[in-house]
Motif scaffolding. Structure first.
Motif, PDB file in Angstrom:
ATOM      1  N   GLY A 183     -12.430  -0.884  -8.627  1.00  0.00           N
ATOM      2  CA  GLY A 183     -12.176  -1.936  -9.602  1.00  0.00           C
ATOM      3  C   GLY A 183     -10.833  -2.599  -9.382  1.00  0.00           C
ATOM      4  N   MET A 184     -10.532  -3.585 -10.236  1.00  0.00           N
ATOM      5  CA  MET A 184      -9.266  -4.304 -10.194  1.00  0.00           C
ATOM      6  C   MET A 184      -8.671  -4.299 -11.604  1.00  0.00           C
ATOM      7  N   PHE A 185      -7.342  -4.194 -11.676  1.00  0.00           N
ATOM      8  CA  PHE A 185      -6.674  -4.206 -12.970  1.00  0.00           C
ATOM      9  C   PHE A 185      -5.198  -4.526 -12.769  1.00  0.00           C
ATOM     10  N   LEU A 186      -4.549  -4.946 -13.834  1.00  0.00           N
ATOM     11  CA  LEU A 186      -3.122  -5.219 -13.806  1.00  0.00           C
ATOM     12  C   LEU A 186      -2.364  -3.992 -14.300  1.00  0.00           C
ATOM     13  N   SER A 187      -1.254  -3.691 -13.621  1.00  0.00           N
ATOM     14  CA  SER A 187      -0.433  -2.551 -14.006  1.00  0.00           C
ATOM     15  C   SER A 187       1.031  -2.956 -13.976  1.00  0.00           C
ATOM     16  N   ARG A 229       0.842  -1.202   0.000  1.00  0.00           N
ATOM     17  CA  ARG A 229       0.000   0.000   0.000  1.00  0.00           C
ATOM     18  C   ARG A 229       0.871   1.245   0.000  1.00  0.00           C
ATOM     19  N   ARG A 230       0.479   2.210  -0.783  1.00  0.00           N
ATOM     20  CA  ARG A 230       1.010   3.566  -0.673  1.00  0.00           C
ATOM     21  C   ARG A 230      -0.174   4.509  -0.669  1.00  0.00           C
ATOM     22  N   GLY A 231      -0.319   5.274   0.404  1.00  0.00           N
ATOM     23  CA  GLY A 231      -1.493   6.127   0.521  1.00  0.00           C
ATOM     24  C   GLY A 231      -2.759   5.296   0.478  1.00  0.00           C
ATOM     25  N   LYS A 232      -3.663   5.624  -0.436  1.00  0.00           N
ATOM     26  CA  LYS A 232      -4.913   4.888  -0.588  1.00  0.00           C
ATOM     27  C   LYS A 232      -4.807   3.799  -1.654  1.00  0.00           C
ATOM     28  N   PHE A 233      -3.639   3.695  -2.301  1.00  0.00           N
ATOM     29  CA  PHE A 233      -3.439   2.697  -3.351  1.00  0.00           C
ATOM     30  C   PHE A 233      -3.040   1.360  -2.748  1.00  0.00           C
ATOM     31  N   LEU A 234      -3.638   0.299  -3.242  1.00  0.00           N
ATOM     32  CA  LEU A 234      -3.387  -1.050  -2.750  1.00  0.00           C
ATOM     33  C   LEU A 234      -3.089  -1.951  -3.941  1.00  0.00           C
ATOM     34  N   TRP A 235      -2.028  -2.755  -3.828  1.00  0.00           N
ATOM     35  CA  TRP A 235      -1.727  -3.671  -4.917  1.00  0.00           C
ATOM     36  C   TRP A 235      -1.070  -4.943  -4.400  1.00  0.00           C
ATOM     37  N   THR A 250       6.337 -10.427 -17.669  1.00  0.00           N
ATOM     38  CA  THR A 250       6.669  -9.021 -17.419  1.00  0.00           C
ATOM     39  C   THR A 250       6.185  -8.645 -16.026  1.00  0.00           C
ATOM     40  N   PRO A 251       7.055  -8.108 -15.147  1.00  0.00           N
ATOM     41  CA  PRO A 251       6.629  -7.776 -13.775  1.00  0.00           C
ATOM     42  C   PRO A 251       5.415  -6.859 -13.754  1.00  0.00           C
ATOM     43  N   ALA A 252       4.422  -7.265 -12.983  1.00  0.00           N
ATOM     44  CA  ALA A 252       3.194  -6.481 -12.890  1.00  0.00           C
ATOM     45  C   ALA A 252       2.556  -6.719 -11.533  1.00  0.00           C
ATOM     46  N   ALA A 253       1.599  -5.866 -11.215  1.00  0.00           N
ATOM     47  CA  ALA A 253       0.885  -5.966  -9.945  1.00  0.00           C
ATOM     48  C   ALA A 253      -0.609  -5.950 -10.212  1.00  0.00           C
ATOM     49  N   LEU A 254      -1.346  -6.616  -9.342  1.00  0.00           N
ATOM     50  CA  LEU A 254      -2.802  -6.553  -9.361  1.00  0.00           C
ATOM     51  C   LEU A 254      -3.216  -5.394  -8.461  1.00  0.00           C
ATOM     52  N   VAL A 255      -3.717  -4.340  -9.059  1.00  0.00           N
ATOM     53  CA  VAL A 255      -4.126  -3.154  -8.316  1.00  0.00           C
ATOM     54  C   VAL A 255      -5.609  -3.280  -7.966  1.00  0.00           C
ATOM     55  N   ALA A 256      -5.926  -2.986  -6.703  1.00  0.00           N
ATOM     56  CA  ALA A 256      -7.322  -2.985  -6.249  1.00  0.00           C
ATOM     57  C   ALA A 256      -7.671  -1.568  -5.809  1.00  0.00           C
ATOM     58  N   HIS A 257      -8.545  -0.931  -6.547  1.00  0.00           N
ATOM     59  CA  HIS A 257      -8.987   0.421  -6.217  1.00  0.00           C
ATOM     60  C   HIS A 257     -10.357   0.311  -5.559  1.00  0.00           C
ATOM     61  N   LEU A 258     -10.449   0.715  -4.300  1.00  0.00           N
ATOM     62  CA  LEU A 258     -11.689   0.512  -3.544  1.00  0.00           C
ATOM     63  C   LEU A 258     -12.771   1.530  -3.875  1.00  0.00           C
ATOM     64  N   GLY A 259     -12.387   2.702  -4.403  1.00  0.00           N
ATOM     65  CA  GLY A 259     -13.389   3.696  -4.751  1.00  0.00           C
ATOM     66  C   GLY A 259     -14.210   4.110  -3.543  1.00  0.00           C
ATOM     67  N   MET A 260     -15.506   4.324  -3.748  1.00  0.00           N
ATOM     68  CA  MET A 260     -16.394   4.767  -2.675  1.00  0.00           C
ATOM     69  C   MET A 260     -16.929   3.605  -1.842  1.00  0.00           C
ATOM     70  N   SER A 261     -17.037   2.418  -2.450  1.00  0.00           N
ATOM     71  CA  SER A 261     -17.736   1.344  -1.738  1.00  0.00           C
ATOM     72  C   SER A 261     -17.103  -0.029  -1.945  1.00  0.00           C
TER      73      SER A 261
END
Length: 310
Positions: free
Chosen positions: A125-129, A58-64, A72-83
């Motif tokens: 949402g969730m996405f790869l970055s 986690r950094r700030g509100k970002f979670l991965w 290729t190195p990547a992370a699964l990012v989970a953005h919690l949004g409002m709910s």
């Protein structure tokens, strides 16, 4: 929207239950929750399947989640949004009403088998970055020793509780701006993890008004604010975060209770507790702010003579 303490509570839960487990299957029940994955939900499912969660960061509100098993190195990012909620569940548990993504995890004794992303309002949402090197060559965030960060989060400043950040960093960042102090500490490119609730709490604790011009702020005032931010976030984290309704919960579905300890936020018309302790009488006031509200004490958070332009 969850702030640093709420997201860190979720990160710690995921670290306990998900780290070092393989993702055996992925089911996207609502493609809108993977819309930030530009290659589409099918690619999201195929790419994740077979990967192992190496760490939860986690950094700030970002979670991965950093992943092993990709070319290729990547992370699964989970953005919690409002709910958004990340819940650990048994595979035979009934589906939640707003279940959007299901990750089936490798078997581990006495451990639930699924990680579920639930989102009522679909702002998250969730996405790869792709993972990219950090600008300062230090660890990307809490929960990792790797000097990498998802490209999608690379613009985010280090957060309030990050040991790689200093009060001098905050002072220099604030003095570069000519804006209101509250706007500045809500800017995730100046310092991350702070939202409306904890901004009001920290400003109240530091005895500073959010309307203060950042270009005139002094080092001793930034030091007070920095100490207040760290203290407020630390206490909120110990309380499991702040929950006003059923939308924010940890990975086991439990709510935080820091709302009981708030000194400013949401206390319009109630006595300022610091003034009360000092034998003064003042009531917390609420003012409109960026489509939301600011809660302050008119006595111990004096208004500046000159206010910067919004």
């Amino acid at each position: 929207m969850p702030e640093l303490p709420e997201v860190e509570v979720v990160r710690r839960g995921l670290d306990k239950w998900v780290r070092n487990r393989r993702i055996d299957a992925v089911e996207v029940l609502d493609p809108r929750s993977t819309r930030r994955h530009l290659d589409g939900p099918e690619d999201f499912q195929q790419t994740l399947t077979g990967c192992t969660v190496a760490s939860v960061v986690r950094r700030g509100k970002f979670l991965w989640m950093e992943l092993d098993g990709l070319d290729t190195p990547a992370a699964l990012v989970a953005h919690l949004g409002m709910s958004g909620q990340l819940l650990i569940e048994e595979s035979d548990a009934p589906d939640e009403k707003h279940l959007k993504v299901r990750l089936s995890l490798s078997d581990l004794a006495d451990t639930p088998a699924e990680l579920r992303f639930v989102d009522q309002r679909i702002f998250g949402g969730m996405f790869l970055s792709p993972l990219v090197p950090t600008a300062d060559s230090k660890a990307g965030g809490a929960g990792s020793i790797s000097a990498f960060i998802p490209q999608a989060a690379s613009h985010i400043a280090r957060d309030v509780l990050d040991p790689a950040r200093s009060v001098e960093d905050l002072y220099l960042s604030l003095r570069k701006k000519t804006t209101q102090l509250k706007r500045a500490i809500l800017d995730q490119e100046i310092i991350s993890g702070v939202g409306n609730i904890y901004a009001d709490e920290a400003l109240w604790q530091a005895g500073l008004l959010g309307l203060r011009n950042t270009a005139t702020i002094r080092r001793n005032e930034v030091s007070r604010l920095n100490d207040a931010l760290i203290d407020v976030m630390t206490r909120a984290l110990a309380a499991g975060g702040t929950s006003f309704d059923s939308l924010y919960v940890n990975v086991n579905g439990a709510s935080g209770y820091f709302a009981r300890s708030l000194n400013a936020y949401g206390r319009e018309g109630k006595p300022c507790l610091r003034c009360l302790d000092n034998g003064r009488e003042s009531l917390i006031r609420r003012d409109p702010f960026m489509g939301r509200s600011s809660y302050t004490c008119p006595v111990c958070q004096p208004r500046p003579r000159r206010q910067p332009r919004a």
